[in-house]
Design an enzyme around this catalytic site. Structure first.
Site, short mmCIF file in Angstrom:
data_model
loop_
_atom_site.label_atom_id
_atom_site.label_comp_id
_atom_site.label_asym_id
_atom_site.label_seq_id
_atom_site.Cartn_x
_atom_site.Cartn_y
_atom_site.Cartn_z
N GLY A 28 0.82 -1.21 0.00
CA GLY A 28 0.00 0.00 0.00
C GLY A 28 0.86 1.25 0.00
N GLU A 76 4.91 2.49 -6.66
CA GLU A 76 3.68 2.73 -7.41
C GLU A 76 3.42 4.22 -7.58
OE1 GLU A 76 0.65 -0.03 -6.27
OE2 GLU A 76 2.12 -1.55 -5.86
N HIS A 97 -4.52 -2.67 -0.15
CA HIS A 97 -4.76 -4.06 -0.52
C HIS A 97 -5.83 -4.62 0.42
CE1 HIS A 97 -0.48 -4.62 -2.44
NE2 HIS A 97 -1.18 -3.68 -3.03
ZN LIG Z 1 -0.12 -2.57 -4.52
#
Ligand SMILES: [Zn+2]
Length: 220
Positions: A28, A76, A97
């Site tokens: 995350g 990300e 998640h």
């Molecule tokens: Zn992820």
């Protein structure tokens, strides 16, 4: 430290996300953007949420280059950048998640409008973005395309992305998305088809939420 308040807020909400069970381990990520300088404060890659300090929150620009900080930004980051580039209404992004929503994402199953809450926050079903490899620009592109003007999308075979005007709003979207996913999963497990809200009611609830819910000023 540059943008100390924003970094502190991102840290606080990243820890809230973790403590709320919306993500586990070091997965995350959370970010917020300062629109004046187009600077994003984002959680670092692969660090324990409990041990983060505001200095660990990395500042990056819209190209993903580090502006300030000693940590490598979240892998990300492109997901966050793509959302900020396409959604001027969004100033904070959570990628979680969370268990039930991710279970639906693994099935490629959107969250239907079976609760007033889903109608209120999303104005329709919460969609699923098709699979793309994490960390790539395509991962951001498919998420942006699936979200449209909605505040959340499931990411097939991966997790969830939620966005909002500020960190508090985006966090609540992440909480509500997981709760709606949980209730939908329970209805599936009970072997019954949950009742969908009718199409006329959905935009009405969405409008009420956008204009008259919580401490927003009342519209005349
Ligand atoms: Zn992820």
């Amino acid at each position: 430290m540059l943008l100390q308040e924003m970094r502190t807020d991102v840290l606080r909400y990243a820890q809230r996300m973790y403590k709320a069970g919306l993500t586990v381990g070091v997965s995350g990520n959370v970010s917020a953007i300062d629109r004046e300088s187009n600077t994003i404060a984002i959680t670092p890659s692969g660090m324990d949420y409990d041990e983060l300090t505001p200095e660990d929150i990395t500042l990056i620009d819209l190209e993903g280059q580090v502006v300030d900080g000693t940590r490598r930004p979240s892998s990300e980051k492109m997901l966050h950048i793509k959302i900020y580039q396409s959604r001027p209404d969004v100033n904070a992004v959570f990628h979680t998640h969370s268990t039930y929503a991710t279970a639906l994402a693994a099935m490629g199953e959107p969250i239907p409008v079976i609760l007033a809450e889903v109608a209120a926050i999303a104005g329709g079903p919460i969609p699923v973005a098709p699979y793309a490899r994490f960390g790539t620009p395509e991962f951001g592109d498919v998420a942006v395309a699936a979200m449209g003007d909605k505040p959340a999308a499931l990411l097939q075979n991966h997790g969830v992305v939620c966005a909002g005007k500020d960190l508090q709003k985006a966090f609540l979207i992440a909480v509500d998305t997981e709760e709606a996913a949980k209730i939908y999963m329970f209805s599936l497990m009970a072997g019954k088809r949950a009742i969908r809200l009718n199409d006329e009611e959905i935009p009405v609830l969405h409008e009420i939420y956008a204009t008259r819910y919580g401490q927003n000023p009342l519209k005349p």
